[in-house]
Design a protein around this motif. Sequence first.
Motif, PDB file in Angstrom:
ATOM      1  N   VAL A   1      -3.468  -0.126  -6.370  1.00  0.00           N
ATOM      2  CA  VAL A   1      -3.404  -0.956  -5.165  1.00  0.00           C
ATOM      3  C   VAL A   1      -4.788  -1.563  -4.980  1.00  0.00           C
ATOM      4  O   VAL A   1      -5.788  -0.853  -4.939  1.00  0.00           O
ATOM      5  CB  VAL A   1      -3.014  -0.142  -3.920  1.00  0.00           C
TER       6      VAL A   1
ATOM      7  N   THR B   1      -3.392  -8.150  -0.571  1.00  0.00           N
ATOM      8  CA  THR B   1      -3.202  -6.782  -1.047  1.00  0.00           C
ATOM      9  C   THR B   1      -2.075  -6.784  -2.069  1.00  0.00           C
ATOM     10  O   THR B   1      -0.979  -7.277  -1.789  1.00  0.00           O
ATOM     11  CB  THR B   1      -2.855  -5.829   0.109  1.00  0.00           C
TER      12      THR B   1
ATOM     13  N   GLN C   1       0.838  -1.203   0.000  1.00  0.00           N
ATOM     14  CA  GLN C   1       0.000   0.000   0.000  1.00  0.00           C
ATOM     15  C   GLN C   1       0.874   1.254   0.000  1.00  0.00           C
ATOM     16  O   GLN C   1       0.618   2.216  -0.743  1.00  0.00           O
ATOM     17  CB  GLN C   1      -0.921  -0.002   1.213  1.00  0.00           C
TER      18      GLN C   1
ATOM     19  N   ASP D   1       1.143   4.513  -2.675  1.00  0.00           N
ATOM     20  CA  ASP D   1       0.928   5.886  -2.195  1.00  0.00           C
ATOM     21  C   ASP D   1       2.137   6.771  -2.478  1.00  0.00           C
ATOM     22  O   ASP D   1       1.993   7.912  -2.943  1.00  0.00           O
ATOM     23  CB  ASP D   1       0.634   5.874  -0.691  1.00  0.00           C
TER      24      ASP D   1
END
Length: 490
Positions: free
Chosen positions: A450, A457, A434, A438
Amino acid sequence: MSESNPILAASAHSTEAYQQAIAQTSQAVVQWLQQPEMYQGKTVAELRERIRLDFNPQGLGNQAAIERAIEYFLKDSLSVHHPQCVAHLHCPSLVVSQAAEVLINATNQSMDSWDQSPSATIIEMKLIEWLRSQVGYQAGDAGVFTSGGTQSNLMGLMLARDAFFARQGHSVQQDGLIGDLRKIKVFCSENAHFSVQKNMALLGLGYQSVTLVKTDRFARMNVNDLADKLAQAQANGEQVLAIVATAGTTDAGAIDPLRAIAALAAEYQVWLHVDAAWGGALLLSEKYRDYLDGIELVDSITLDFHKQFFQTISCGAFLLKEARHYELMRYQAAYLNSEFDEAQGVPNLVSKSLQTTRRFDALKLWMGLEALGQKQYAAIIDHGVTLAQQVAQYVSEQPALELVMQPQLASVLFRHRPAQLATAGDAAVALHNQKIGDVLLESGRANVGVTEFAGVTCLKLTLLNPTVTLEDIKVLLALVERTAQEILAA
């Protein structure tokens, strides 16, 4: 009215102002296209602070208004044509689509009645006929252009609902919904688009009406589970309004087994709608058309052209197998689609659409097909699917990268899992990935998706840009690796 800001009209002053405005904006776009960054990297807070509306009582004039739009909108826009912009089903557009927008906007035709859009109406109808032939439907023009997948899915589900009640001798259009509505169900896969739930709520049946069917390891609808759930629904006294199959799920690009699903739909006499907003591009494919095997059997289809057809937003279509079902939504408005018009054979497309005023978005697809020809169009569509397979092979060879699943359309799901996190739990690896997404966006260097697939994930590359090569993606993956190491070091 200020002479500095005239209405577009035939006067010399107006046409001169038009040419100046178009020249100013097109020059700014050309400059913007050359900027090396994918995004200028401003945060939500910075953009809120930076963007101020300036509605001067006297007006700023065209030139100043355009300059402000360039400064506050264009310069801070995401460069969807950039080779490292790969997060979403958000395509760069054909040059000819941009030219089509000029014609669409200048003429400002409204597609609700023939007398507001004469040539446009005929072009849209002929394109619908052509699209039906690509699907394998019988000759006809039952279908309409839409704003995109959500609206097309709504049309499919609404007509399925109304056909369901019509078979019981009831008109939803005239009398509304009746009976035990909690017994009415719609089936779709666990990976179907969220617009199924949204649209069922809009149609008065709520999220509770949507039953999710299990998927296989490739994210495709599990036909055995569908058969079990259909049988169980029948045993429970529930009534299945529709099955929604997906041809191109948002993340995995999965295409449900359409022919097998159609056989079950026919057995249970259930409406089958296919959301082919993404995968419908394979109708033109020379390499992968067989992925859509069985699509000609379904009752209605969603198509989007602002995905892998490379048209500007918005541009979609809804196709209806049997034209008679359009009677379920017909409404006679004397000033638009009068009985007199219909008796004379005048086509007023408002009868086929949920919208009244509607743009002539069909022009973009027509011009794209004419400019490129089917062979070149097929090549740029196929490029993304083939590239995804090449990228997946490359990812699987990198020690710190893990391929989450084999690609089916033009998306690659993977995650970064370096030696430092070999013994870390799933939560730590999820947070790490993640952060990679970002940081890349915040830096303006790349936009990598994502998402979550099967509880994992992962990062997502959506390879819709036909100018992007494997070498470009290798550069991007090196940037992912470098960013990941910076995060770990911090």
